[in-house]
Scaffold this active site. Structure first.
Site, mmCIF file in Angstrom:
data_model
loop_
_atom_site.group_PDB
_atom_site.id
_atom_site.type_symbol
_atom_site.label_atom_id
_atom_site.label_comp_id
_atom_site.label_asym_id
_atom_site.label_seq_id
_atom_site.Cartn_x
_atom_site.Cartn_y
_atom_site.Cartn_z
ATOM 1 N N GLU A 126 0.862 -1.187 0.000
ATOM 2 C CA GLU A 126 0.000 0.000 0.000
ATOM 3 C C GLU A 126 0.895 1.234 0.000
ATOM 4 O O GLU A 126 2.088 1.130 0.312
ATOM 5 C CB GLU A 126 -0.885 0.006 1.265
ATOM 6 C CG GLU A 126 -1.814 -1.188 1.323
ATOM 7 C CD GLU A 126 -2.693 -1.199 2.574
ATOM 8 O OE1 GLU A 126 -2.674 -0.190 3.328
ATOM 9 O OE2 GLU A 126 -3.390 -2.199 2.777
ATOM 10 N N PRO A 127 0.327 2.417 -0.276
ATOM 11 C CA PRO A 127 1.164 3.625 -0.332
ATOM 12 C C PRO A 127 1.999 3.842 0.941
ATOM 13 O O PRO A 127 3.157 4.221 0.855
ATOM 14 C CB PRO A 127 0.149 4.748 -0.544
ATOM 15 C CG PRO A 127 -0.985 4.085 -1.263
ATOM 16 C CD PRO A 127 -1.056 2.689 -0.726
ATOM 17 N N ALA A 129 2.526 1.421 3.269
ATOM 18 C CA ALA A 129 2.946 0.113 3.796
ATOM 19 C C ALA A 129 3.698 -0.639 2.705
ATOM 20 O O ALA A 129 3.116 -1.381 1.915
ATOM 21 C CB ALA A 129 1.728 -0.687 4.258
ATOM 22 N N GLY A 130 5.008 -0.373 2.614
ATOM 23 C CA GLY A 130 5.864 -1.057 1.631
ATOM 24 C C GLY A 130 6.664 -2.122 2.347
ATOM 25 O O GLY A 130 6.127 -3.195 2.662
ATOM 26 N N PHE A 155 0.979 -0.468 -6.683
ATOM 27 C CA PHE A 155 2.142 -1.142 -7.295
ATOM 28 C C PHE A 155 1.853 -2.635 -7.495
ATOM 29 O O PHE A 155 2.752 -3.472 -7.315
ATOM 30 C CB PHE A 155 3.394 -0.985 -6.424
ATOM 31 C CG PHE A 155 3.942 0.410 -6.310
ATOM 32 C CD1 PHE A 155 3.443 1.465 -7.045
ATOM 33 C CD2 PHE A 155 4.998 0.669 -5.438
ATOM 34 C CE1 PHE A 155 3.971 2.753 -6.930
ATOM 35 C CE2 PHE A 155 5.538 1.941 -5.314
ATOM 36 C CZ PHE A 155 5.020 2.987 -6.059
ATOM 37 N N ASP A 239 8.521 -16.467 0.252
ATOM 38 C CA ASP A 239 9.652 -17.421 0.326
ATOM 39 C C ASP A 239 9.692 -18.299 -0.921
ATOM 40 O O ASP A 239 10.745 -18.644 -1.421
ATOM 41 C CB ASP A 239 9.503 -18.346 1.551
ATOM 42 C CG ASP A 239 9.911 -17.651 2.845
ATOM 43 O OD1 ASP A 239 10.505 -16.565 2.786
ATOM 44 O OD2 ASP A 239 9.614 -18.217 3.923
ATOM 45 N N GLU A 363 9.145 -7.736 -4.352
ATOM 46 C CA GLU A 363 9.097 -8.930 -3.471
ATOM 47 C C GLU A 363 10.071 -8.763 -2.308
ATOM 48 O O GLU A 363 10.750 -9.709 -1.898
ATOM 49 C CB GLU A 363 9.313 -10.213 -4.268
ATOM 50 C CG GLU A 363 8.198 -10.372 -5.291
ATOM 51 C CD GLU A 363 7.985 -11.788 -5.759
ATOM 52 O OE1 GLU A 363 8.415 -12.720 -5.075
ATOM 53 O OE2 GLU A 363 7.356 -11.938 -6.825
ATOM 54 N N THR A 365 12.687 -5.365 -0.989
ATOM 55 C CA THR A 365 13.905 -4.752 -1.536
ATOM 56 C C THR A 365 15.111 -5.582 -1.082
ATOM 57 O O THR A 365 15.003 -6.391 -0.156
ATOM 58 C CB THR A 365 14.084 -3.308 -1.000
ATOM 59 O OG1 THR A 365 14.269 -3.381 0.426
ATOM 60 C CG2 THR A 365 12.896 -2.428 -1.334
ATOM 61 N N GLU A 367 17.543 -4.609 0.587
ATOM 62 C CA GLU A 367 17.861 -4.325 1.996
ATOM 63 C C GLU A 367 17.050 -5.275 2.890
ATOM 64 O O GLU A 367 17.561 -5.800 3.878
ATOM 65 C CB GLU A 367 17.526 -2.861 2.346
ATOM 66 C CG GLU A 367 18.469 -1.823 1.734
ATOM 67 C CD GLU A 367 18.267 -1.632 0.226
ATOM 68 O OE1 GLU A 367 17.138 -1.844 -0.269
ATOM 69 O OE2 GLU A 367 19.240 -1.261 -0.453
HETATM 70 C C1 LIG Z 1 7.004 -2.602 -10.691
HETATM 71 C C2 LIG Z 1 6.583 -3.030 -9.329
HETATM 72 C C3 LIG Z 1 5.770 -4.137 -9.166
HETATM 73 C C4 LIG Z 1 5.356 -4.539 -7.891
HETATM 74 N N1 LIG Z 1 4.496 -5.602 -7.754
HETATM 75 C C5 LIG Z 1 3.948 -5.859 -6.537
HETATM 76 C C6 LIG Z 1 2.920 -6.847 -6.392
HETATM 77 O O1 LIG Z 1 2.539 -7.536 -7.356
HETATM 78 N N2 LIG Z 1 2.353 -7.021 -5.167
HETATM 79 C C7 LIG Z 1 2.741 -6.297 -4.074
HETATM 80 O O2 LIG Z 1 2.173 -6.491 -3.003
HETATM 81 N N3 LIG Z 1 3.726 -5.358 -4.178
HETATM 82 C C8 LIG Z 1 4.334 -5.120 -5.376
HETATM 83 N N4 LIG Z 1 5.308 -4.165 -5.498
HETATM 84 C C9 LIG Z 1 5.715 -3.416 -4.318
HETATM 85 C C10 LIG Z 1 7.118 -3.710 -3.848
HETATM 86 O O3 LIG Z 1 7.200 -4.991 -3.272
HETATM 87 C C11 LIG Z 1 7.516 -2.570 -2.893
HETATM 88 O O4 LIG Z 1 7.717 -1.432 -3.715
HETATM 89 C C12 LIG Z 1 8.735 -2.888 -2.082
HETATM 90 O O5 LIG Z 1 8.457 -3.895 -1.158
HETATM 91 C C13 LIG Z 1 9.293 -1.657 -1.353
HETATM 92 O O6 LIG Z 1 8.308 -0.912 -0.728
HETATM 93 P P1 LIG Z 1 8.275 0.676 -0.968
HETATM 94 O O7 LIG Z 1 8.278 0.889 -2.430
HETATM 95 O O8 LIG Z 1 7.140 1.228 -0.214
HETATM 96 O O9 LIG Z 1 9.652 1.184 -0.389
HETATM 97 P P2 LIG Z 1 9.973 1.550 1.151
HETATM 98 O O10 LIG Z 1 9.565 0.426 2.015
HETATM 99 O O11 LIG Z 1 9.427 2.894 1.440
HETATM 100 O O12 LIG Z 1 11.553 1.618 1.110
HETATM 101 C C14 LIG Z 1 12.299 2.786 0.785
HETATM 102 C C15 LIG Z 1 13.777 2.463 1.015
HETATM 103 O O13 LIG Z 1 14.014 2.200 2.410
HETATM 104 C C16 LIG Z 1 14.636 0.937 2.556
HETATM 105 N N5 LIG Z 1 14.209 0.301 3.800
HETATM 106 C C17 LIG Z 1 12.946 0.158 4.269
HETATM 107 N N6 LIG Z 1 12.952 -0.507 5.417
HETATM 108 C C18 LIG Z 1 14.246 -0.803 5.701
HETATM 109 C C19 LIG Z 1 14.901 -1.508 6.749
HETATM 110 N N7 LIG Z 1 14.229 -2.062 7.749
HETATM 111 N N8 LIG Z 1 16.253 -1.609 6.699
HETATM 112 C C20 LIG Z 1 16.946 -1.050 5.686
HETATM 113 N N9 LIG Z 1 16.387 -0.394 4.655
HETATM 114 C C21 LIG Z 1 15.034 -0.277 4.661
HETATM 115 C C22 LIG Z 1 14.193 0.146 1.332
HETATM 116 O O14 LIG Z 1 15.064 -0.961 1.086
HETATM 117 C C23 LIG Z 1 14.239 1.212 0.255
HETATM 118 O O15 LIG Z 1 15.557 1.376 -0.183
HETATM 119 C C24 LIG Z 1 5.786 -3.796 -6.755
HETATM 120 C C25 LIG Z 1 6.628 -2.700 -6.916
HETATM 121 C C26 LIG Z 1 7.014 -2.302 -8.171
HETATM 122 C C27 LIG Z 1 7.903 -1.087 -8.299
#
Ligand SMILES: Cc1cc2nc3c(=O)[nH]c(=O)nc-3n(C[C@H](O)[C@H](O)[C@H](O)COP(=O)(O)OP(=O)(O)OC[C@H]3O[C@@H](n4cnc5c(N)ncnc54)[C@H](O)[C@@H]3O)c2cc1C
Length: 385
Positions: A126-127, A129-130, A155, A239, A363, A365, A367
């Protein structure tokens, strides 16, 4: 490297290689440019039984498990990581049903998914909740024989093209991640609509967008497992699916290397093809070695899963982390080998570089993968003391 594939595995790999070469390669640049969804290729894949590969025979599958899925994903991605994703993300969306669905749920949906009659998607993000999915705002409130969903997922791969979605939503917000549950939501359910479609840097042939739930009533029979199991279901699903991302990364890297070798043979500078320069040869050697290491790691975890191991979070994260970093490295080097031409849209390798980037992001990042791996390493070191 010889991986001693079974006859069936070789067949899947060869068939995927043929489809990639004959059907995907000629249209990869077109779909990258337009950002349209490649329905014609999905039709080909369903006619050729690709969607059956990893599913149980009982429900119309071929029973070739994670290894079958990985082999197919790698070969399709060698031609186009974006087109391959329509296929791979359907596996991601289907896995929760495969792992946690009851007999009725499996009988209702798996045969159509196996036949490629519908694509699937998986929606956790979610916006706000990444990486920290526990911040999710989407709720599912029980109301008699129904759950009422409200919220927005973004996303989401295959948004707007899938008919079957696994949604993680909170049934008990006060309990945080322990209050989440997993649901099947079908396209066409009143209160479920699509929002913004994303314009992306790479994998442009794949659809990415928002799913919107406004008082969306779904039958209680669509709950997967039991209430509160949403997070364990999401984690077990990821996993299993991360080796698929690793395979996508290996395929993208291999495709870029193929182009780099071919180009080095024909590009002449200083009166000789650039492949005769040791500087170029060493690059190719490094790229090929890293790809092989990534492939070996990916196949190893796929085999572990298929052999029935219970715990493989660390290995799965390692394969995804390593292979995606290799894909970024190899595709960047491929652009370097093409010189200035590599930077131009007219040549194929800049697309591989753009496509590779996503494998380090989704799936979880990289990190977050390091976090998963570190936790397992620390746990192991404490256990040994
Ligand atoms: C093209 C695309 C397709 C996708 N498809 C799907 C899908 O089918 N289903 C789905 O559910 N999601 C999907 N996603 C979402 C994707 O899994 C998330 O974008 C990803 O998990 C990161 O979340 P965020 O973008 O909110 O980044 P954030 O969580 O905001 O992260 C920002 C930065 O902070 C870092 N960070 C965050 N927490 C920590 C930590 N604890 N320690 C160190 N660094 C940290 C991250 O690594 C990153 O560099 C998709 C994304 C994209 C771009």
């Amino acid at each position: 490297m010889e991986y001693y594939l079974t006859e069936e595995q070789q067949m899947i790999r060869d068939l995927a290689r043929q489809v990639a070469e004959e059907r995907i390669k000629p249209v990869a640049a077109k779909y990258d440019e337009s950002g349209e969804f490649p329905w014609d290729i999905m039709k080909t894949l369903s006619e050729m039984d690709f969607f059956r590969i990893y599913l149980d025979e009982e429900f119309g599958g071929l029973g070739l498990g994670t290894m079958g899925l990985v082999l197919a994903t790698e070969e399709l991605s060698r031609a186009c990581g974006g087109i391959a994703l329509g296929f791979a993300a359907t596996a991601l969306g289907t896995l929760p049903l495969l792992l946690f669905g009851n007999k009725e749920q499996k009988e209702k949906f798996l045969p159509d998914l196996a036949a490629g009659k519908m694509l699937a998607g998986f929606a956790l993000t979610e916006p706000d909740a990444g990486s920290d999915a526990s911040r999710m705002q989407t709720t599912a409130r029980k109301d008699g024989d129904f759950y009422v969903l409200n919220g927005l997922k973004h996303f989401i791969t295959n948004a707007g093209v899938a008919k079957f979605y696994t949604i993680i939503a909170s049934t008990n917000p006060a309990r945080g991640s322990r209050g989440a549950s997993a649901f099947i939501v079908e396209e066409g359910t009143p209160g479920f609509s699509y929002g913004k479609k994303e314009e992306k840097m790479g994998i442009r042939a794949s659809a990415t967008g928002e799913l919107i739930f406004e008082d969306c009533r779904i039958p209680k029979e669509n709950l997967l497992g039991s209430e509160g199991m949403g997070f364990p279901i999401a984690i077990r699903t990821l996993d299993r699916s991360r080796p698929g991302v690793a395979a996508q990364a290996v395929g993208i890297a291999q495709g870029a290397l193929d182009h780099a070798v071919a180009y080095s043979r024909q590009r002449v500078q200083f009166d000789q093809p650039i492949i005769y320069f040791q500087g170029i040869q060493f690059k190719l050697a490094e790229m090929a070695t890293k790809i092989e290491a990534a492939r070996a790691l990916t196949y190893s975890v796929a085999r572990m899963i298929d052999a029935g191991h219970k715990e493989f979070s660390k290995e799965s994260a390692q394969a995804k982390l390593f292979a995606s970093d290799v894909a970024m490295y190899v595709t960047t080097e491929a652009v370097q080998i093409f010189g200035g031409y590599g930077y131009m849209r007219e040549y194929p390798v800049e697309k591989y570089m753009r496509d590779a980037k996503i494998t380090q992001l989704y799936e979880g990042t990289n990190e977050i993968q390091r976090d998963v791996i570190a936790k397992a390493v620390l746990k192991g070191s404490i256990a040994k003391k």
